[in-house]
Design a protein around this motif. Structure first.
Motif: not given
Lengths: 615, 136
Positions: A90-99
């Protein structure tokens, strides 16, 4: 041109030809899709041929920030990896915080689009507008912690931020993640394999260019006020400040939706060993924030004694405590810390890995897998010694690890004997830590999420299992999902953190001050609908429809065992009714296909014209 | 006695909002590298934060070291600030400071250090955890 929060530049890298170029950001798309999820989806829709193998050089891998990333607008430190998912297709959007996200922007880029495949392992080095494709031989085979360290040394920039894959991504595990700042992961959907299949070990950035906003004089006082009233002083954030996500362990256990022993129960007899109290009293070293976060939900935790002494992580977060804790029958937070540190070092998604290990434990206890099948380990639920070895085994694809590295569903199919039916997933993406049998709204949220079973597109559990609404009534659940998906589509495009309960009017205020573009709740809602329709259109083009918006049979015919959810399952007819209602609310057809009218109404007439077969 | 910011390091979470507001208010853009305060984080070991900034010490060796008298007195506060126009970025103040309190701007054209925002330090106003304090 007046500054508008964007760098105005998109980097393109073709790893096959080693061609690097920079082009202006498509500002027309930026106005329509903001950044992050929306902008990433628009570029991906344009540039990816339908039906390609996500692990082939033809897949398009991109990393995006948004107009607020790198500014003082609170909780906007995130970046997103956008691609066609190696795990789900599928479409994929994966996020991460940090810097990492802000640093990429300070280095000069709103987005990076990567195509092709390098002939040998490489990493990208982004430094104040300059870009290099660098030899990754020194870091290939190394864990993500060490990779960050070595790249800082090699570039001579001790402030460089690094998003890298571990051994799991190098070995093309479909549940591998991209890890930055030690413990932050763009975790879901196989982002690590998307890097690994291009021979891309990491993207590293260091920037001193800064971010310019349209109206600093009005933004600064507004943000200072909002930090006090809407972030720190917002009563909805109190739990995030004192506890962070682990506060959900007790709430889920009380509601009977805490995944336990491969989803056989929703109440865990060992919950006290993995709850927020256990973290605060046994392992917490100090609170640690992502960049630009006034909440600081993260807990830097370290195991003080015993078999796992010295293991440390930021967290563990609720999803990890649920999937790698209770779902594996693990009763001690110390063991979970060992497990999740190894997930981060090897670059494994802890949600998927927890599900995969729980499946193997279940199959072992049922005798479908023998001790010989599971690398000679006594892989019972709750056996900490065997459990703690699993992240390495999966990442290195040793024995049973070779199967589990493909994700729980593919592993189940290969093992046979009905094992695939024991896997809790949608479209191949394993469940997060909320059992839909005690929160029917989450059943719909999982089934209709654009990347498979996900808790970050809609979170109806807030009002049903955790709130006052009836968790088993379908009443209003479709509307809640539509509302949440509209709002999160906008949030993930700016990109705000999940844990800032920012409303539409405030998002509009931030947006206008940072970009100078007039904005309003109404306009942003329309943008949210546009973005959610776009990812639906993407998935439709890849062949997804109602037939895929399903839950495993177990949800329908295997009731939970104890607590408030004892005897409860998801009634099939209720689920189908919600689903039809949901499609109708979006203006899609009964088969879940977007319609020409819905797309055109959302401002996607050009997309509609590219999709043959629309009703 | 030092007249500068006080930092309660035990409360710091490393969010760097101080650096963001500092650059926003001093140079009109968000750029931590141009901030007059700097938060260093050292994880996984030992797992702590260090905050570098001018402590406005009484001895002010930077003032003595500056060959062009670019570090000038703010009469109102009784503290010293860098006059950007006069500074030649020679780095003498950076070498002289025992507190790691000043450094050369990324453009390489002048030295930067905390000027207490002329008596209304913005980092103190923004710090969400009450780490930074100034005055009584």
């Amino acid at each position: 041109m007046a500054p508008d929060g964007y760098t105005g530049k998109v980097l393109r890298v073709d790893l096959s030809s080693e061609k690097i170029s920079t082009e202006p950001l498509n500002k027309e798309w930026a106005r329509q899709f903001i950044g992050g999820k929306g902008l990433g989806a628009r570029y991906l829709f344009e540039e990816l041929k339908p039906g390609i193998d996500p692990m082939s050089p033809e897949n398009v891998l991109s990393i995006w920030t948004g107009p607020l990333v790198g500014t003082l607008v609170p909780l906007t430190s995130r970046y997103v990896v956008v691609t066609k998912s190696p795990l789900t297709g599928t479409f994929l959007d994966s996020y991460a915080g940090g810097f990492f996200g802000p640093e990429m922007k300070y280095a000069g880029f709103d987005g990076v689009i990567i195509k092709g495949k390098a002939s040998k392992p490489v990493y990208l080095w982004l430094n104040d507008g300059k870009v290099e494709i660098r030899d990754a031989r020194n870091v290939w085979g190394k864990d993500t912690y060490r990779t960050e360290e070595v790249i800082r040394k090699e570039t001579g920039e001790k402030m460089a931020r690094v998003a890298s894959i571990g051994v799991a991504g190098e070995n093309l595990s479909l549940i591998s993640s991209v890890t930055n700042d030690l413990t932050r992961n763009a975790g879901r959907g196989g982002t690590g394999a998307a890097f690994g299949s291009k021979n891309l070990k990491a993207v590293a950035a260091r920037g001193t260019l800064g971010v310019e906003v349209n109206d600093m004089d009005s933004l600064l006082p507004m943000v200072k006020e909002m930090i006090k009233t809407d972030v720190v002083g917002n009563p909805d954030h109190a739990g995030m400040i004192t506890d962070g996500t682990p506060v959900l362990v007790e709430m889920s256990n009380d509601a009977g939706i805490l995944p336990t022993r491969n989803w056989h129960d929703g109440v865990f007899d060992g919950h006290e060993g993995i709850n927020s109290e256990s973290i605060k009293t046994r392992v917490l070293v100090r609170k640690r924030a992502c960049f630009d976060c006034a909440l600081a939900c993260g807990s830097w935790s370290k195991v003080k004694a015993g078999a796992f002494s010295g293991a440390a992580t930021e967290g563990p977060e609720y999803e990890t405590l649920g999937l790698c804790g209770s779902n594996c029958g693990i009763k001690n937070v110390e063991a979970v810390i060992r497990f999740v540190e190894d997930c981060d070092r090897h670059g494994l998604d802890s949600i998927s890995a927890g599900n995969a290990v729980a499946l193997a434990m279940d199959l072992y206890e049922k005798g479908i897998l023998s001790k010989g099948d599971v690398n000679g380990l006594d892989l019972r639920f709750g056996n900490e010694e065997a459990y703690a070895k699993m992240p390495g085994i999966i990442a290195e694809r040793k024995g049973i690890g070779d199967l589990l590295a493909e994700g729980a569903l593919r592993a189940g199919r290969k093992i046979g004997h009905g094992a695939d039916g024991m896997v809790m997933h949608v479209k191949g993406l394993e469940y997060p830590a909320y059992d839909p049998r005690g929160t029917i709204g989450m059943a719909l949220a999982y089934a209709t999420s654009d990347r498979g079973a996900c808790h970050l597109r809609a979170w109806p559990v807030a009002t049903d299992a955790y709130g006052s609404a009836d968790p088993w009534s379908t009443e209003g659940k479709a509307a809640t999902c539509v509302e949440d998906q509209t709002r999160t589509s906008v949030k993930w495009s700016f990109i705000f953190c999940d844990f800032y309960g920012v409303n539409f009017p405030n998002m509009a205020k931030y947006y206008s001050a940072a970009t100078g573009y007039p904005s309003s709740e109404e306009e942003l809602r329309k943008t949210g609908r546009r973005i959610w329709n776009l990812t639906r259109a993407f998935n439709f083009r890849e062949g997804f429809a109602r037939k895929d918006d399903t839950l495993p049979e177990r949800m329908m015919n295997e009731p939970l065992r104890s607590g408030k959810t004892a005897g409860k399952a998801v009634p099939k007819e209720s689920f189908e009714k919600m689903l039809s209602e949901y499609y109708a609310l979006w203006g899609w057809d009964e088969q879940g296909r977007p319609t020409k009218a819905a797309l055109t109404d959302a401002g996607l007439g050009d997309i509609a014209s590219k999709l043959p077969g629309l009703g | 006695m030092s007249k500068g910011l006080k930092a309660d390091l035990g409360k710091c979470t490393g969010c760097q909002m101080c650096m963001l507001v500092c650059s926003g208010s001093h140079v009109g853009k968000f750029n931590p590298s141009e901030a007059r305060i700097n938060v260093e984080d050292v994880f996984p070991e030992p797992g702590e934060f260090k905050i570098n900034h001018c402590v406005h010490c009484d001895e002010h060796p930077c003032v003595e070291a500056c060959p062009v008298e670019a570090i000038k007195l703010n009469d109102k506060l009784g503290t010293y600030f860098v006059d950007r126009e006069t500074c030649t970025a020679c780095g003498a103040c950076v070498d002289a400071c025992p507190y790691n309190g000043c450094w050369i701007d990324p453009s390489g054209s002048y030295s930067i250090k905390c000027d207490l925002c002329d008596g209304d330090p913005q980092c103190v106003a923004v710090c969400p955890k009450g780490v930074l304090k100034w005055g009584d």
